[in-house]
Structures are given as C-alpha cells and as structure tokens.
Design a protein around this motif. Structure first.
Motif, PDB file in Angstrom:
ATOM      1  N   ASP A  40       0.439   7.831   5.997  1.00 17.93           N
ATOM      2  CA  ASP A  40       1.096   8.907   6.725  1.00 17.93           C
ATOM      3  C   ASP A  40       1.386   8.534   8.176  1.00 17.93           C
ATOM      4  O   ASP A  40       2.278   9.120   8.792  1.00 17.93           O
ATOM      5  N   ILE A  41       0.620   7.593   8.731  1.00 13.54           N
ATOM      6  CA  ILE A  41       0.683   7.382  10.178  1.00 13.54           C
ATOM      7  C   ILE A  41       0.959   5.944  10.595  1.00 13.54           C
ATOM      8  O   ILE A  41       1.253   5.704  11.773  1.00 13.54           O
ATOM      9  N   ALA A  42       0.886   4.976   9.679  1.00 16.78           N
ATOM     10  CA  ALA A  42       0.949   3.568  10.085  1.00 16.78           C
ATOM     11  C   ALA A  42       2.232   3.230  10.834  1.00 16.78           C
ATOM     12  O   ALA A  42       2.205   2.484  11.819  1.00 16.78           O
ATOM     13  N   ALA A  43       3.364   3.742  10.385  1.00 18.47           N
ATOM     14  CA  ALA A  43       4.633   3.438  11.044  1.00 18.47           C
ATOM     15  C   ALA A  43       4.784   4.218  12.348  1.00 18.47           C
ATOM     16  O   ALA A  43       5.063   3.642  13.409  1.00 18.47           O
ATOM     17  N   ALA A  44       4.575   5.519  12.301  1.00 21.67           N
ATOM     18  CA  ALA A  44       4.827   6.362  13.472  1.00 21.67           C
ATOM     19  C   ALA A  44       3.837   6.102  14.597  1.00 21.67           C
ATOM     20  O   ALA A  44       4.184   6.245  15.784  1.00 21.67           O
ATOM     21  N   GLN A  45       2.603   5.718  14.270  1.00 20.42           N
ATOM     22  CA  GLN A  45       1.633   5.464  15.333  1.00 20.42           C
ATOM     23  C   GLN A  45       2.083   4.325  16.239  1.00 20.42           C
ATOM     24  O   GLN A  45       1.741   4.296  17.417  1.00 20.42           O
ATOM     25  N   LEU A  46       2.858   3.372  15.697  1.00 16.92           N
ATOM     26  CA  LEU A  46       3.331   2.272  16.535  1.00 16.92           C
ATOM     27  C   LEU A  46       4.344   2.773  17.562  1.00 16.92           C
ATOM     28  O   LEU A  46       4.361   2.287  18.698  1.00 16.92           O
ATOM     29  N   LEU A  47       5.165   3.745  17.192  1.00 13.77           N
ATOM     30  CA  LEU A  47       6.061   4.352  18.178  1.00 13.77           C
ATOM     31  C   LEU A  47       5.258   5.020  19.292  1.00 13.77           C
ATOM     32  O   LEU A  47       5.568   4.858  20.477  1.00 13.77           O
ATOM     33  N   VAL A  48       4.221   5.762  18.911  1.00 16.38           N
ATOM     34  CA  VAL A  48       3.385   6.441  19.908  1.00 16.38           C
ATOM     35  C   VAL A  48       2.772   5.420  20.861  1.00 16.38           C
ATOM     36  O   VAL A  48       2.829   5.567  22.089  1.00 16.38           O
ATOM     37  N   ARG A  49       2.191   4.364  20.318  1.00 19.09           N
ATOM     38  CA  ARG A  49       1.514   3.375  21.162  1.00 19.09           C
ATOM     39  C   ARG A  49       2.496   2.554  21.986  1.00 19.09           C
ATOM     40  O   ARG A  49       2.230   2.236  23.150  1.00 19.09           O
ATOM     41  N   GLU A  50       3.652   2.228  21.419  1.00 21.39           N
ATOM     42  CA  GLU A  50       4.639   1.463  22.177  1.00 21.39           C
ATOM     43  C   GLU A  50       5.214   2.273  23.339  1.00 21.39           C
ATOM     44  O   GLU A  50       5.682   1.695  24.319  1.00 21.39           O
ATOM     45  N   CYS A  51       5.155   3.597  23.230  1.00 20.66           N
ATOM     46  CA  CYS A  51       5.588   4.452  24.346  1.00 20.66           C
ATOM     47  C   CYS A  51       4.466   4.705  25.355  1.00 20.66           C
ATOM     48  O   CYS A  51       4.670   5.401  26.353  1.00 20.66           O
ATOM     49  N   GLY A  52       3.287   4.164  25.099  1.00 21.28           N
ATOM     50  CA  GLY A  52       2.181   4.268  26.040  1.00 21.28           C
ATOM     51  C   GLY A  52       1.326   5.498  25.897  1.00 21.28           C
ATOM     52  O   GLY A  52       0.539   5.814  26.804  1.00 21.28           O
ATOM     53  N   TYR A  53       1.420   6.190  24.757  1.00 21.17           N
ATOM     54  CA  TYR A  53       0.654   7.412  24.562  1.00 21.17           C
ATOM     55  C   TYR A  53      -0.597   7.130  23.721  1.00 21.17           C
ATOM     56  O   TYR A  53      -0.786   6.036  23.202  1.00 21.17           O
ATOM     57  N   ALA A  54      -1.452   8.136  23.610  1.00 20.26           N
ATOM     58  CA  ALA A  54      -2.774   7.947  23.003  1.00 20.26           C
ATOM     59  C   ALA A  54      -2.804   8.520  21.591  1.00 20.26           C
ATOM     60  O   ALA A  54      -2.196   9.564  21.315  1.00 20.26           O
ATOM     61  N   GLY A  88       4.344 -11.452  -4.856  1.00 24.34           N
ATOM     62  CA  GLY A  88       4.226 -12.888  -4.667  1.00 24.34           C
ATOM     63  C   GLY A  88       2.768 -13.294  -4.759  1.00 24.34           C
ATOM     64  O   GLY A  88       2.067 -12.941  -5.702  1.00 24.34           O
ATOM     65  N   GLU A  89       2.291 -14.004  -3.740  1.00 15.03           N
ATOM     66  CA  GLU A  89       0.901 -14.447  -3.696  1.00 15.03           C
ATOM     67  C   GLU A  89       0.017 -13.508  -2.879  1.00 15.03           C
ATOM     68  O   GLU A  89      -1.126 -13.851  -2.567  1.00 15.03           O
ATOM     69  N   GLY A  90       0.523 -12.334  -2.538  1.00 14.20           N
ATOM     70  CA  GLY A  90      -0.257 -11.397  -1.728  1.00 14.20           C
ATOM     71  C   GLY A  90      -0.392 -11.913  -0.314  1.00 14.20           C
ATOM     72  O   GLY A  90       0.596 -12.104   0.379  1.00 14.20           O
ATOM     73  N   GLY A  91      -1.617 -12.130   0.138  1.00 19.36           N
ATOM     74  CA  GLY A  91      -1.825 -12.672   1.477  1.00 19.36           C
ATOM     75  C   GLY A  91      -2.120 -11.589   2.494  1.00 19.36           C
ATOM     76  O   GLY A  91      -2.315 -10.409   2.152  1.00 19.36           O
ATOM     77  N   PRO A  92      -2.157 -11.952   3.789  1.00 23.20           N
ATOM     78  CA  PRO A  92      -2.599 -11.002   4.819  1.00 23.20           C
ATOM     79  C   PRO A  92      -1.579  -9.920   5.163  1.00 23.20           C
ATOM     80  O   PRO A  92      -1.957  -8.855   5.644  1.00 23.20           O
ATOM     81  N   THR A  93      -0.301 -10.178   4.933  1.00 21.30           N
ATOM     82  CA  THR A  93       0.726  -9.196   5.288  1.00 21.30           C
ATOM     83  C   THR A  93       0.622  -7.968   4.395  1.00 21.30           C
ATOM     84  O   THR A  93       0.459  -8.088   3.174  1.00 21.30           O
ATOM     85  N   ARG A  94       0.704  -6.794   5.030  1.00 22.77           N
ATOM     86  CA  ARG A  94       0.705  -5.538   4.282  1.00 22.77           C
ATOM     87  C   ARG A  94       1.973  -4.754   4.579  1.00 22.77           C
ATOM     88  O   ARG A  94       2.435  -4.736   5.730  1.00 22.77           O
ATOM     89  N   VAL A  95       2.499  -4.116   3.554  1.00 20.43           N
ATOM     90  CA  VAL A  95       3.619  -3.185   3.694  1.00 20.43           C
ATOM     91  C   VAL A  95       3.097  -1.821   3.270  1.00 20.43           C
ATOM     92  O   VAL A  95       2.709  -1.629   2.115  1.00 20.43           O
ATOM     93  N   VAL A  96       3.057  -0.892   4.213  1.00 25.57           N
ATOM     94  CA  VAL A  96       2.435   0.417   4.001  1.00 25.57           C
ATOM     95  C   VAL A  96       3.552   1.458   3.928  1.00 25.57           C
ATOM     96  O   VAL A  96       4.272   1.663   4.912  1.00 25.57           O
ATOM     97  N   VAL A  97       3.678   2.115   2.780  1.00 22.34           N
ATOM     98  CA  VAL A  97       4.855   2.944   2.512  1.00 22.34           C
ATOM     99  C   VAL A  97       4.466   4.350   2.079  1.00 22.34           C
ATOM    100  O   VAL A  97       3.608   4.528   1.208  1.00 22.34           O
ATOM    101  N   ASP A  98       5.097   5.329   2.678  1.00 23.96           N
ATOM    102  CA  ASP A  98       5.158   6.675   2.110  1.00 23.96           C
ATOM    103  C   ASP A  98       6.643   6.961   1.890  1.00 23.96           C
ATOM    104  O   ASP A  98       7.383   7.219   2.848  1.00 23.96           O
ATOM    105  N   PRO A  99       7.116   6.895   0.640  1.00 25.64           N
ATOM    106  CA  PRO A  99       8.559   7.053   0.391  1.00 25.64           C
ATOM    107  C   PRO A  99       9.100   8.414   0.817  1.00 25.64           C
ATOM    108  O   PRO A  99      10.241   8.517   1.253  1.00 25.64           O
ATOM    109  N   ILE A 100       8.271   9.456   0.693  1.00 30.86           N
ATOM    110  CA  ILE A 100       8.657  10.794   1.142  1.00 30.86           C
ATOM    111  C   ILE A 100       7.460  11.401   1.878  1.00 30.86           C
ATOM    112  O   ILE A 100       6.544  11.945   1.265  1.00 30.86           O
ATOM    113  N   VAL A 160       0.881  -1.171   0.000  1.00 37.56           N
ATOM    114  CA  VAL A 160       0.000   0.000   0.000  1.00 37.56           C
ATOM    115  C   VAL A 160       0.913   1.213   0.000  1.00 37.56           C
ATOM    116  O   VAL A 160       1.620   1.457   0.979  1.00 37.56           O
ATOM    117  N   SER A 161       0.917   1.961  -1.101  1.00 34.87           N
ATOM    118  CA  SER A 161       1.908   3.021  -1.271  1.00 34.87           C
ATOM    119  C   SER A 161       1.275   4.310  -1.764  1.00 34.87           C
ATOM    120  O   SER A 161       0.286   4.304  -2.500  1.00 34.87           O
TER     121      SER A 161
END
Length: 270
Positions: A215-229, A79-91, A69-70
């Motif tokens: 825009d947020i898929a990667a960074a939101q994990l940092l926020v949640r892993e640090c315990g923020y909302a 490949g065969e697709g499947g459940p795994t998603r790679v969500v990218v904003d190159p810039i 998803v880009s």
C-alpha cells in the motif's frame, strides 16, 4: 539473464492495460464479484484479479531477475529472483474502484533489497484524476512529469487524511485528533493520500489499521524525496520495514517527525 528495465515505460504500459480493463468492466455488476481470497488477506474481486493479471503479463515479458510482491498473487520469483523486488498493488483503493468512485490507483515500487529503505523507484497512477506520480531515489518526485514544488503540508495540521477507515475505526479515533488536526478527510486510497501529502494538498496522513508494504512502498518514496516524515510508529524504524505482505504497524506521515509523533500519540490513546 537480467536486462536494464525501463520501469516508467513498463508502468505506463500497465496503466494502458488497466484502462482497457476498466472499460471492459464498467459497473459494479462486473467489477464487484469476489473470485477468491488474495494472498494479502483481502477478498480478490473481478477488478482486482483482472488488473493484477495485466501487470503480471507485462512483468513476464521482461528479461529480468526479481521477486514480485503483489496484493493478490503474493510472492513470486521472476527469472532467477535475486535481491530486486517489485512491489505491486494493481488497484489501491479497490472499494472505490469496484463502486465506480474515481479515486483509486496503480501502485508499483522497485527496490534493490528487502526493506522500505531499499526502494529506488515509486510509481502511482490515479485513474480518476489521470495524474501520474513518480519518485526516484535521490532524484526527487514528479507529478505529470513536473517536479513537485510549491507550498508543502502545513504545520499545524489543517487537513488530516484518515485511511483504512471502517466506521468503527473512525468513531474510535476521530475524537483523539481534536487539537491535532482542524479537519479530517476520508479518501479511500492510502497510496494516493500519501501522494497528496507530498504535493501539500493534505497536511498529514494516517492509517487506522496496520499498513502493508504494497500500500505504501511507492508513495512513501515521494513523501521522503520531498523531505517529509513517515513512520510505522508501532514497529519503527520505517526504513527497516520488510517489503512483504504483512501489516505490522499503523503508518503516519506529515511535514515533520514531531507532527507524526502528535498523531501517533492520539492513535495510541496518549
């Protein structure tokens, strides 16, 4: 055939490739030309297209099954697709990138399924500050290899970072933040602003237009892993948000759900 992927190594390879592109396209004259309309709805500039081509070339070298998803390309099975998603904003922060303002990033998230709650790996690289932000589900968040630690975002809010900021959006919503936040910052990259929240550099972040998962898929994990909302307050719950290219809701993030609610109330016009 699916093989185990070292996603961190892949991301670092993408960074090296994009660095070479930035050197080859050093000024506005090379970076700014619009080539086409991206699948995410924004114009695809020369720098956007070159960065995405580099990331896609890296992904094509994997023997793995996933759905990409880009920002520019849209959705594409590998490949065969499947459940795994790679969500990218190159810039992320492409206006900054094409104008030569050193506040923009590669954002890449990997998920085990179709929603925000399925994201297991998040990577954001700041090409200006040369900072590498990484989060893994259940294993915390790191900045340049070191666990994020130290003072977190403040309550009450001292610094609120506005994103998706046209002059009209700021003029419409800034006054609503009186009594909610002492100061405003307008940086130009939603992914990086969320990383700065995770590190306690800013105390809250909000987008003034609907945010997309890229825009947020990667960074939101940092926020949640640090315990923020973090919440998509116009279409909750956040964890059920689809990992696609549709902007459904504005996003707010802060130290607590209560602070997110205060910001959301202001954005709604109370």
């Amino acid at each position: 055939m699916t093989t185990e992927v070292d996603w961190l190594a892949l991301c670092r390879g993408c960074v090296a490739d994009i660095d070479r592109i930035l050197e080859a396209l050093p000024t506005r004259a090379e970076r700014e030309p619009v080539l086409r309309a991206g699948e995410g709805g924004d114009d695809t500039t020369a720098i956007d297209a070159a960065a995405e081509d580099a990331v896609v070339a890296r992904l094509e070298g994997l023997e793995a099954d996933f759905l990409l998803v880009s920002e520019e390309l849209g959705e594409r099975p590998f490949g065969e697709g499947g459940p795994t998603r790679v969500v990218v904003d190159p810039i992320d922060g492409s206006v900054n990138a094409k104008r030569g303002i050193p506040f923009f990033a590669l954002s890449l998230a990997v998920s085990s399924g179709p929603t925000m709650g399925d994201v297991t790996f998040g990577y954001v690289y700041d090409f200006g500050a040369r900072e590498e932000w990484v989060a893994e589900q259940g294993r915390g968040a790191r900045l340049n290899g070191q666990p994020l630690a130290g003072p977190g975002p403040k309550d009450p809010i001292e610094i609120l970072s506005f994103e998706a900021t046209t002059t009209a959006f700021i003029a419409e919503k800034a006054a609503a933040m009186l009594g909610v936040a002492e100061r405003l910052r307008v940086m130009g990259s939603l992914a990086l602003s969320l990383c700065h929240l995770a590190a306690g550099r800013v105390d809250a972040v909000c987008s003034l237009k609907p945010a997309r998962s890229i825009d947020i898929a990667a960074a939101q994990l940092l926020v949640r892993e640090c315990g923020y909302a973090i919440e998509l307050f116009e279409e909750p719950p956040f964890m059920a948000a689809p990992l696609d290219l549709v902007g459904r809701s504005r996003v707010v993030a802060a130290a607590s759900p209560e602070l997110c609610g205060e910001i959301a109330a202001g954005l709604r016009g109370r």
